[in-house]
Design a protein around this motif. Structure first.
Motif, PDB file in Angstrom:
ATOM      1  N   ALA A 172       6.471   3.498  -3.376  1.00 46.71           N
ATOM      2  CA  ALA A 172       5.982   2.459  -4.298  1.00 46.71           C
ATOM      3  C   ALA A 172       4.491   2.241  -4.030  1.00 46.71           C
ATOM      4  O   ALA A 172       4.101   1.261  -3.390  1.00 46.71           O
ATOM      5  CB  ALA A 172       6.761   1.158  -4.099  1.00 46.71           C
ATOM      6  N   LEU A 193       2.539  -1.165  -4.039  1.00 45.91           N
ATOM      7  CA  LEU A 193       2.971  -2.272  -3.186  1.00 45.91           C
ATOM      8  C   LEU A 193       2.242  -2.342  -1.856  1.00 45.91           C
ATOM      9  O   LEU A 193       1.958  -1.317  -1.229  1.00 45.91           O
ATOM     10  CB  LEU A 193       4.465  -2.147  -2.876  1.00 45.91           C
ATOM     11  CG  LEU A 193       5.494  -2.808  -3.793  1.00 45.91           C
ATOM     12  CD1 LEU A 193       6.868  -2.686  -3.167  1.00 45.91           C
ATOM     13  CD2 LEU A 193       5.170  -4.259  -4.102  1.00 45.91           C
ATOM     14  N   LEU A 205       3.472  -3.102   1.395  1.00 40.80           N
ATOM     15  CA  LEU A 205       4.860  -3.120   1.870  1.00 40.80           C
ATOM     16  C   LEU A 205       4.941  -3.386   3.372  1.00 40.80           C
ATOM     17  O   LEU A 205       4.183  -2.802   4.159  1.00 40.80           O
ATOM     18  CB  LEU A 205       5.519  -1.776   1.551  1.00 40.80           C
ATOM     19  CG  LEU A 205       7.004  -1.621   1.896  1.00 40.80           C
ATOM     20  CD1 LEU A 205       7.865  -2.587   1.092  1.00 40.80           C
ATOM     21  CD2 LEU A 205       7.449  -0.173   1.631  1.00 40.80           C
ATOM     22  N   TYR A 211       7.839 -10.514  -3.060  1.00 37.44           N
ATOM     23  CA  TYR A 211       9.232 -10.067  -3.119  1.00 37.44           C
ATOM     24  C   TYR A 211       9.778  -9.975  -1.696  1.00 37.44           C
ATOM     25  O   TYR A 211       9.061  -9.596  -0.773  1.00 37.44           O
ATOM     26  CB  TYR A 211       9.354  -8.665  -3.736  1.00 37.44           C
ATOM     27  CG  TYR A 211       8.880  -8.545  -5.152  1.00 37.44           C
ATOM     28  CD1 TYR A 211       9.743  -8.780  -6.221  1.00 37.44           C
ATOM     29  CD2 TYR A 211       7.565  -8.170  -5.427  1.00 37.44           C
ATOM     30  CE1 TYR A 211       9.308  -8.644  -7.540  1.00 37.44           C
ATOM     31  CE2 TYR A 211       7.126  -8.044  -6.737  1.00 37.44           C
ATOM     32  CZ  TYR A 211       7.992  -8.282  -7.787  1.00 37.44           C
ATOM     33  OH  TYR A 211       7.563  -8.144  -9.076  1.00 37.44           O
ATOM     34  N   PHE A 221      13.139  -8.100   0.016  1.00 36.31           N
ATOM     35  CA  PHE A 221      14.297  -7.231  -0.186  1.00 36.31           C
ATOM     36  C   PHE A 221      15.215  -7.277   1.023  1.00 36.31           C
ATOM     37  O   PHE A 221      14.746  -7.154   2.166  1.00 36.31           O
ATOM     38  CB  PHE A 221      13.830  -5.786  -0.403  1.00 36.31           C
ATOM     39  CG  PHE A 221      13.236  -5.523  -1.757  1.00 36.31           C
ATOM     40  CD1 PHE A 221      13.957  -4.843  -2.735  1.00 36.31           C
ATOM     41  CD2 PHE A 221      11.949  -5.949  -2.070  1.00 36.31           C
ATOM     42  CE1 PHE A 221      13.414  -4.591  -3.987  1.00 36.31           C
ATOM     43  CE2 PHE A 221      11.393  -5.710  -3.315  1.00 36.31           C
ATOM     44  CZ  PHE A 221      12.123  -5.026  -4.280  1.00 36.31           C
ATOM     45  N   SER A 265      17.793  -2.212   1.796  1.00 40.07           N
ATOM     46  CA  SER A 265      16.641  -2.968   1.298  1.00 40.07           C
ATOM     47  C   SER A 265      15.550  -2.022   0.801  1.00 40.07           C
ATOM     48  O   SER A 265      14.965  -2.244  -0.270  1.00 40.07           O
ATOM     49  CB  SER A 265      16.095  -3.900   2.384  1.00 40.07           C
ATOM     50  OG  SER A 265      15.696  -3.175   3.537  1.00 40.07           O
ATOM     51  N   VAL A 289      13.872  -1.090  -3.019  1.00 41.55           N
ATOM     52  CA  VAL A 289      12.472  -0.955  -3.441  1.00 41.55           C
ATOM     53  C   VAL A 289      12.299   0.315  -4.284  1.00 41.55           C
ATOM     54  O   VAL A 289      11.642   0.299  -5.334  1.00 41.55           O
ATOM     55  CB  VAL A 289      11.523  -0.911  -2.219  1.00 41.55           C
ATOM     56  CG1 VAL A 289      10.096  -0.553  -2.654  1.00 41.55           C
ATOM     57  CG2 VAL A 289      11.525  -2.255  -1.489  1.00 41.55           C
ATOM     58  N   GLN A 299      11.078   0.359  -8.089  1.00 43.82           N
ATOM     59  CA  GLN A 299       9.880   1.123  -8.445  1.00 43.82           C
ATOM     60  C   GLN A 299      10.164   2.010  -9.659  1.00 43.82           C
ATOM     61  O   GLN A 299       9.375   2.074 -10.607  1.00 43.82           O
ATOM     62  CB  GLN A 299       9.432   1.979  -7.261  1.00 43.82           C
ATOM     63  CG  GLN A 299       8.379   3.043  -7.574  1.00 43.82           C
ATOM     64  CD  GLN A 299       7.023   2.456  -7.925  1.00 43.82           C
ATOM     65  OE1 GLN A 299       6.758   1.284  -7.644  1.00 43.82           O
ATOM     66  NE2 GLN A 299       6.166   3.248  -8.560  1.00 43.82           N
ATOM     67  N   ALA A 339       5.563  -7.005  -0.694  1.00 44.41           N
ATOM     68  CA  ALA A 339       7.010  -7.043  -0.516  1.00 44.41           C
ATOM     69  C   ALA A 339       7.360  -6.857   0.955  1.00 44.41           C
ATOM     70  O   ALA A 339       6.721  -6.065   1.655  1.00 44.41           O
ATOM     71  CB  ALA A 339       7.686  -5.957  -1.349  1.00 44.41           C
ATOM     72  N   CYS A 348      10.679  -5.905   3.386  1.00 42.88           N
ATOM     73  CA  CYS A 348      12.063  -5.423   3.497  1.00 42.88           C
ATOM     74  C   CYS A 348      12.602  -5.820   4.856  1.00 42.88           C
ATOM     75  O   CYS A 348      12.003  -5.485   5.886  1.00 42.88           O
ATOM     76  CB  CYS A 348      12.129  -3.897   3.392  1.00 42.88           C
ATOM     77  SG  CYS A 348      11.765  -3.234   1.778  1.00 42.88           S
TER      78      CYS A 348
END
Length: 352
Positions: free
Chosen positions: A44, A47, A49, A183, A185, A295, A299, A303, A314, A316
């Motif tokens: 992704a 993101l 992340l 976000y 996850f 999780s 994502v 995506q 985000a 996770c």
């Protein structure tokens, strides 16, 4: 002495404890929030992340956050024994914290449906482990009845103190990131964690500790996806044993967390979970248990659905350590090459 004191002392103001609560801790919490640029680039690219690695807790899973509080309150209330049903991580945590508190610990597990790493933990901590010829949901029904009839404290996530402890992970994410992510996850099994994180984010937001609330994104395994399907799954099946649950205890609360946060609860296949599981280890150096990777698989799925915009953040949650379930890790990895003990053979195989 300074240093981290465990989640009860660090977040005492947000927890249902008093000066008379005997704190039973193994130093849980303060787990790494790891930025994951290589993984983001692969799955992704838009993101920012992060991976919240709960495998760094004392017994190797997020369950320790709730268990320190559940066991501390059980001791405060004069309990001599605790009981739980478990797919593995709860039993390991209950056995460790119960042992530290000097309590008898009784554990019911589904026969043949628990990773050996988790079973070994419960056994080493000297819990009384009973294997039920049935699934987790049946085991949970039994321990609920025993708890009521015999006055043994139940430490599954239906125990309200469990979720109170687990919400501290949301506090840590905000403290480590400087704000809540856009976000969050999570894998969804018994659905307590997504419920607890949402509670934690709400409390921190109300207290002015973060400026926004994240969208809560929960993912079940396709063979154990009762919330997504809208009905109990009688015989849940998935490689991800930690979320092999067909009737989640926190079903209603999890749906409310999803709705209130404008989030989503969806499913991912075992193949998608394994792909994510391998990628997290290979690209970011974090070895999580298979269920944790749901999780990250989420994502990937979002995506592909075109959810993310440039610069969004985000987190996770990786719920448990990979050493909990080495059989799966070995089965999905390339086997070692056997060669003679000389440099020439090594160099040849390495391609030099």
């Amino acid at each position: 002495m300074g240093g981290w004191r465990g989640i009860i002392e660090e977040y005492r103001a947000y927890l249902p404890v008093s000066a008379s609560t005997p704190v039973v801790t193994l130093g849980e919490g303060n787990t790494p929030l790891v930025r994951a640029p290589r993984l983001a680039e692969a799955i992704a690219p838009k993101l920012d992340l992060y991976l919240k690695f709960e495998g760094a807790n004392p017994t190797g899973s997020f369950k320790d956050r709730g268990m320190t509080l559940a066991i501390s309150k059980a001791v405060e209330e004069g309990a001599r024994a605790v009981i739980c049903a478990s797919t593995g991580n709860t039993s390991a945590s209950a056995a460790a914290y119960g042992g530290r508190a000097g309590l008898q610990v009784y554990v019911l597990i589904p026969e043949g449906k628990i990773a050996l790493g988790k079973l070994a933990q419960a056994m080493m901590h000297r819990a009384t482990v009973l294997q039920v010829k049935g699934n987790f949901d049946q085991a949970l029904t039994i321990v609920k009845e025993i708890s009521v009839k015999y006055g043994i404290v139940l430490v599954n996530s239906v125990n309200p103190y469990r979720l109170e402890g687990q919400k501290t992970a949301a506090f840590e994410v905000c403290d480590q990131l400087g704000d809540a992510p856009m976000y969050h996850f999570l894998p969804v099994g018994n659905a307590g964690n997504i419920t607890a994180y949402w509670r934690g984010y709400q409390e921190y937001h109300k207290g002015g500790k973060c400026t926004r609330l994240p969208r809560m994104m929960g993912f079940q395994a396709a063979g154990a996806a009762p919330i997504v399907l809208g009905h109990v799954v009688e015989k849940p099946q998935t490689i991800a044993t930690a979320i092999r649950i067909g009737n989640p205890a926190s079903w209603v609360q999890a749906v409310k967390a999803m709705q209130d946060s404008n989030g989503k609860i969806d499913l991912v296949t075992d193949e998608e979970i394994v792909e994510a599981y391998r990628m997290v280890a290979a690209l970011e150096g974090i070895f999580c248990e298979p269920a944790s990777a749901a999780s990250v698989a989420g994502v990937i799925k979002m995506q592909k659905a075109g959810l993310f915009k440039d610069g969004e953040s985000a987190v996770c949650t990786l719920t448990g350590h990979g050493l909990k379930d080495v059989d799966i890790a070995i089965s999905v990895s390339q086997k070692p090459t056997t060669i003679q003990a000389n440099m020439e053979d090594v160099v040849r195989v390495l391609g030099y």
